[in-house]
Motif scaffolding. Structure first.
Motif, PDB file in Angstrom:
ATOM      1  N   TYR A   1       0.517  -1.675  -0.552  1.00  0.00           N
ATOM      2  CA  TYR A   1      -0.001   0.152   0.270  1.00  0.00           C
ATOM      3  C   TYR A   1       0.599   1.026  -0.212  1.00  0.00           C
ATOM      4  O   TYR A   1       0.565   2.289   0.684  1.00  0.00           O
ATOM      5  N   GLN A   2       2.242   0.933  -0.444  1.00  0.00           N
ATOM      6  CA  GLN A   2       3.170   2.084  -0.547  1.00  0.00           C
ATOM      7  C   GLN A   2       3.278   2.456  -1.214  1.00  0.00           C
ATOM      8  O   GLN A   2       4.083   1.511  -2.600  1.00  0.00           O
ATOM      9  N   SER A   3       3.689   3.874  -1.742  1.00  0.00           N
ATOM     10  CA  SER A   3       4.222   4.478  -3.192  1.00  0.00           C
ATOM     11  C   SER A   3       5.066   5.794  -2.761  1.00  0.00           C
ATOM     12  O   SER A   3       5.626   6.017  -1.979  1.00  0.00           O
TER      13      SER A   3
ATOM     14  N   LYS B   1      -9.825   3.891   1.079  1.00  0.00           N
ATOM     15  CA  LYS B   1      -9.047   4.326   2.340  1.00  0.00           C
ATOM     16  C   LYS B   1     -10.925   4.077   2.761  1.00  0.00           C
ATOM     17  O   LYS B   1     -10.645   4.990   4.715  1.00  0.00           O
TER      18      LYS B   1
ATOM     19  N   LEU C   1     -12.739   6.807   2.315  1.00  0.00           N
ATOM     20  CA  LEU C   1     -12.964   8.261   2.771  1.00  0.00           C
ATOM     21  C   LEU C   1     -14.237   9.348   2.176  1.00  0.00           C
ATOM     22  O   LEU C   1     -14.613  10.036   2.219  1.00  0.00           O
TER      23      LEU C   1
ATOM     24  N   ARG D   1      -6.186  -2.173  -2.179  1.00  0.00           N
ATOM     25  CA  ARG D   1      -6.890  -1.506  -1.366  1.00  0.00           C
ATOM     26  C   ARG D   1      -8.098  -2.579  -0.892  1.00  0.00           C
ATOM     27  O   ARG D   1      -9.513  -2.374  -0.299  1.00  0.00           O
TER      28      ARG D   1
END
Lengths: 443, 465
Positions: free
Chosen positions: B60-62, B258, B260, B323
């Motif tokens: 989940y990291q960029s 997320k 949101l 995600r």
């Protein structure tokens, strides 16, 4: 990566340009953000952009390139020739020989560029943790981020003028949501500075948390005219739109609200707006994009319009000196301002509130790109904030709109607070401003 | 642009510390604009945008970086710096790259590089003349045309080098009308993923100019809009801004993944009234918001978002899709190499319904007819949106009555979608620039005439009488 500037100016001469200039901009930045305890993005960039202009037969041609290779001088020269060839406008085209005096100061602090992003991630994690623990109604920390950047500008022209500036800054930002029952509210905070020691985690966390929490329980207030207090952020946003009418080009093209109003009362006597580009802060600049030296000056003093804002072109048309407000927008400069300071009042913001039996404190304005007509000054904007009841901040309000006319509104100033805030987005140091009446529409 | 061997070497370095995806996006774009103001060519400039964006993903990291030193040495330096964010064993191994050229959806019959500046100027002047002669209260006119031609190269660790070439053009006509201290403006900006033929064949610039001038003068004479709650009829074409803001943005994976967005976890649920169906279609030939491939190299798609009020799909990019346990559906976009790409709209519109626009007006006893909107914004978390009306009228007893100015409309997406009670059969699209996290992207908004049973209208004209 370097442009062969000498070759560019030689080619300009060969091609019979009357004059030419080069504006080089370098931006370096390192940024990161976290989500749920982990780094979710990291960005690093270093870019160079060159804008070149030339005057041929009295007409401006212009070109920009990011491909800074051996062909760049030729690309720029040919593009300038092509674009200058179609211009029909008879307005004067000027490349500036230089001001007599420049107030150059160094605001560059190399310590801002930490290069140590892991240490910053640690601070972001601390902010996220503190935001989550601040109040159990904070149900999500949407993002916490950090950015440090370096910006360098270099201006040179065929008259031999050479100017340069360099500034490094950093910023922290966070966005959260708070939930109560079915109601969700967002909170946002940004902090930016050129002084590495100025950032305070706990103050930042508190302001971000309160931005969301205080809005919980928002209702619509009844539609009517209320006394209104605007936060520095909201007041300076509206002021910026008012000042678009101080642009000399708008005046010369008859679309300014202030045509023929120089040295006349255009706003309440309580309003004084100073442009201070030489203040040592984030927005420092000692020359404008056309190479004109900047100076501290009053734009509005005690409600009287003291000057229009000129570029080289509009100054020549009006027969006055340029004011150091030329900002690049493509081939043409248009007028804008650097750092602004609105003169504060004598009362505290709480004293201003205490004068109001029933009113609205506006803390948030939206829809400026559609609900604001800077040319007529009319606006109708969605907003949010708090009721003021019997002199005190009461329940939050949301989904309301505020409508007025900019000139009308700034003429109806009843007071300004002695506290000021530096608003990053509007590059303005501004107090709370109390307006005697504005139209609010709600339920 | 990089060759195969260079691209492979760079990606291999980027994957060494455990990234599970690596990508290089190279863009070489030349754009030109010509602006005519008050009858004379005022400015013209030529800009070349050239640079490379590099993206590494791990879970989940960029991490993202960009430079405009487009050569193997500089991009390698950048990718090595970015890869320091990861500290694990290599998990993706790449030993070859396959070249693919994106299928052209939008052909230019008359590419702009074959059109002389004078032809463009003559075209613009034919519209500008109408604006300036329309009424003496029109004090300022502006006609401009900008066009851009891009070559894109996307090299990624899925093993592809994707090449794409595209052209876009947009013209804008605007005017300022002033009288007795009042100032109003008119604007239209038709555009397409096409060459100059689009303007010659599809845009009657004189007719556009007439409308722009007419609207500015009419708004100058209009009364201030009253405020309060009332039914609102929203016109076709640019009226689609409502749907774009209220529903489109909250359906983007950047917000949904997320959790949101107000519409997160609502697939299969009723989120709009049963008369509403909506589509995002990035494949419309020559559409302003169309692309051959999206900005991570996936082919663009036609995506059914809402069918008879039921939420069917989101707009997804590969990274945010992680995600959500879903793969991208061709909706990943960016303004330029300077932006990390994310999920965005392309050409988004509400589908035709059964009513005629006349029936909708006739069925309304009192309300606001917002014929054209001036743009808006939305908070995807709360769903709260707002937009301004550039042309609006009061409707009384089933008839369009006096024009009103200064109207703004606010509400929440969830609420307004459920309150759409009539949908017309006159679908039209209009062009705009949409700003979000990955910069400004060209998009079409669109809809037939629709009616919302009740909305909050803001204006300076006092309460409804």
């Amino acid at each position: 990566m370097k442009l062969n500037e000498q070759k560019f100016f030689e080619l300009a001469k060969e091609n019979k340009f009357e004059s030419a200039d080069l504006y080089l901009k370098r931006n370096y930045s390192l940024s990161t953000s976290i989500f749920h305890g982990e780094v979710d993005s990291m960005t690093e960039h270093d870019t160079h952009t060159i804008t070149a202009r030339g005057i041929i037969n009295g007409k401006f041609g212009s070109a920009t390139t990011e491909a800074i290779d051996k062909d760049a001088p030729n690309f720029l020269i040919n593009s300038i020739k092509r674009t200058a060839g179609v211009i029909e406008n008879d307005d004067p085209s000027i490349i500036f020989k230089g001001s007599e005096k420049y107030h150059k100061k160094s605001v560059f602090n190399k310590n801002v560029l930490s290069g140590n992003i892991q240490e910053k991630v640690g601070i972001l994690l601390e902010i996220e943790r503190k935001l989550k623990n601040y109040d159990k109604r904070i149900n999500e920390v949407v993002t916490v981020g950090y950015e440090e950047s370096l910006s360098e500008e270099k201006l040179s022209n065929s008259y031999g003028l050479k100017l340069n500036s360099k500034i490094a800054d950093y910023s922290y930002f966070a966005e959260i949501t708070a939930k109560q029952g079915d109601e969700v509210r967002t909170g946002f905070k940004i902090f930016a500075s050129i002084d590495p020691n100025e950032f305070n985690v706990d103050k930042f966390v508190e302001e971000c948390a309160k931005d969301a929490l205080d809005k919980l329980g928002s209702i619509q207030c009844p539609s009517k005219k209320y006394p209104v207090v605007l936060t520095p952020e909201c007041a300076s946003t509206l002021l910026r739109h008012l000042l678009s009418s101080v642009d000399a080009e708008e005046v010369q093209k008859h679309t300014s609200l202030f045509e023929g109003k120089l040295n006349q009362q255009i706003a309440s006597k309580k309003l004084t707006v100073i442009e201070d580009p030489l203040r040592k802060n984030l927005f420092f600049r000692y020359f404008d994009d056309e190479g004109v030296a900047t100076n501290k000056k009053a734009i509005i003093k005690n409600g009287v319009l003291k000057t229009y804002l000129y570029t080289l072109q509009t100054a020549q048309i009006a027969g006055v000196e340029p004011t150091g407000n030329g900002y690049r927008a493509g081939s043409k400069a248009s007028a804008d301002t650097a750092f602004l300071a609105v003169k504060p009042g004598r009362k505290s913001k709480n004293e201003l509130f205490s004068e109001i039996k029933e009113g609205v404190l506006i803390t948030e304005l939206q829809g400026l790109h559609s609900g604001m007509n800077s040319q007529s000054g009319n606006f109708s904007l969605p907003c949010g904030g708090f009721m003021i009841r019997d002199g005190k901040i009461a329940e939050p309000v949301a989904l309301i709109t505020v409508a007025d006319n900019l000139v009308n509104m700034f003429s109806n100033i009843k007071g300004l607070s002695k506290e000021t805030e530096l608003v990053i987005r509007t590059t303005t140091e501004c107090p709370y401003i109390y307006i005697s009446k504005m139209s609010i529409s709600g339920k | 642009m990089l060759n195969k061997a260079q691209g492979l070497r760079i990606l291999q370095k980027g994957l060494l510390t455990g990234a599970d995806y690596a990508e290089i996006f190279i863009e070489d774009k030349t754009s030109q604009n010509i602006v005519i103001e008050n009858g004379k060519v005022e400015t013209s400039s030529i800009n070349r945008t050239f640079g490379a964006g590099v993206r590494l993903l791990k879970g989940y990291q960029s991490v993202y970086g960009f430079t405009n030193e487009v050569n193997e040495k500089s991009i390698t330096k950048l990718i090595e710096s970015l890869s320091k964010s990861f500290h694990e064993k290599q998990c993706v191994f790449l030993d070859n790259l396959t070249k693919k050229t994106a299928k052209t959806l939008s052909k230019s019959e008359i590419p702009f590089d074959t059109v002389s500046d004078q032809e463009v100027i003559n075209y613009l002047k034919s519209g500008e003349e109408i604006l300036s002669r329309f009424d003496k209260r029109i004090v300022r006119t502006n006609a401009s045309l900008s066009h851009q031609h891009s070559n894109i190269q996307i090299i990624n660790s899925k093993g592809f080098i994707i090449l794409d070439e595209k052209e876009r053009g947009r013209c804008a006509l605007s005017c300022v009308a002033a009288e007795g201290g009042k100032i109003e403006t008119g604007f239209e900006g038709p555009g397409a993923s096409a060459g100059f033929e689009f303007f010659l064949k599809n845009v009657d610039i004189k007719e556009v100019a007439n409308r722009v001038a007419h609207n500015a003068i009419m708004m100058l004479e209009a009364k201030e809009c009253p405020s309060g709650k009332m039914p609102v009829i929203i016109g076709n074409g640019f009226g689609g801004t409502l749907f774009h803001e209220a529903c489109g943005h909250p359906l983007e994976a950047s917000a949904v993944s997320k959790g949101l967005s107000v519409f997160a976890n609502k697939i299969g649920q009723q989120i709009a009234s049963p008369v509403v169906s909506a589509i995002d279609d990035g494949t419309i030939p020559n559409g302003w918001g169309s692309n051959n491939v999206d900005d991570e190299g996936n082919p663009t798609q036609k995506t059914l978002l809402i069918e008879n009020g039921i939420l069917k799909n989101y707009l997804i990019d590969d990274f945010n899709g992680r995600r959500m346990g879903l793969t991208g559906n061709g909706a990943c976009r960016r303004q330029s190499y300077r932006f990390e790409p994310t999920s965005r709209m392309s050409n988004t519109f509400i589908c035709n319904g059964k009513s005629t626009p006349e029936e909708i007006i006739k069925a309304t006893k009192f309300g606001l007819y917002a014929q054209s909107l001036a743009g808006g914004s939305v908070n995807p978390v709360t769903g709260e949106f707002n937009f301004g009306c550039s042309v609006a009228y009061i409707v009384r007893d089933g008839k369009i009555c006096e024009p009103v100015r200064g109207a703004s409309i606010i509400g929440t997406g969830q609420d307004v979608l459920m309150k759409i009670d009539m949908v017309g059969n006159d679908l039209a699209r209009a062009q705009g620039m949409c700003g979000a996290a990955s910069g400004y992207c060209p998009v079409d908004v669109g809809q037939p005439t629709i009616r919302v049973s009740e909305m909050t209208v803001g204006g300076n004209g006092g309460e409804i009488k």
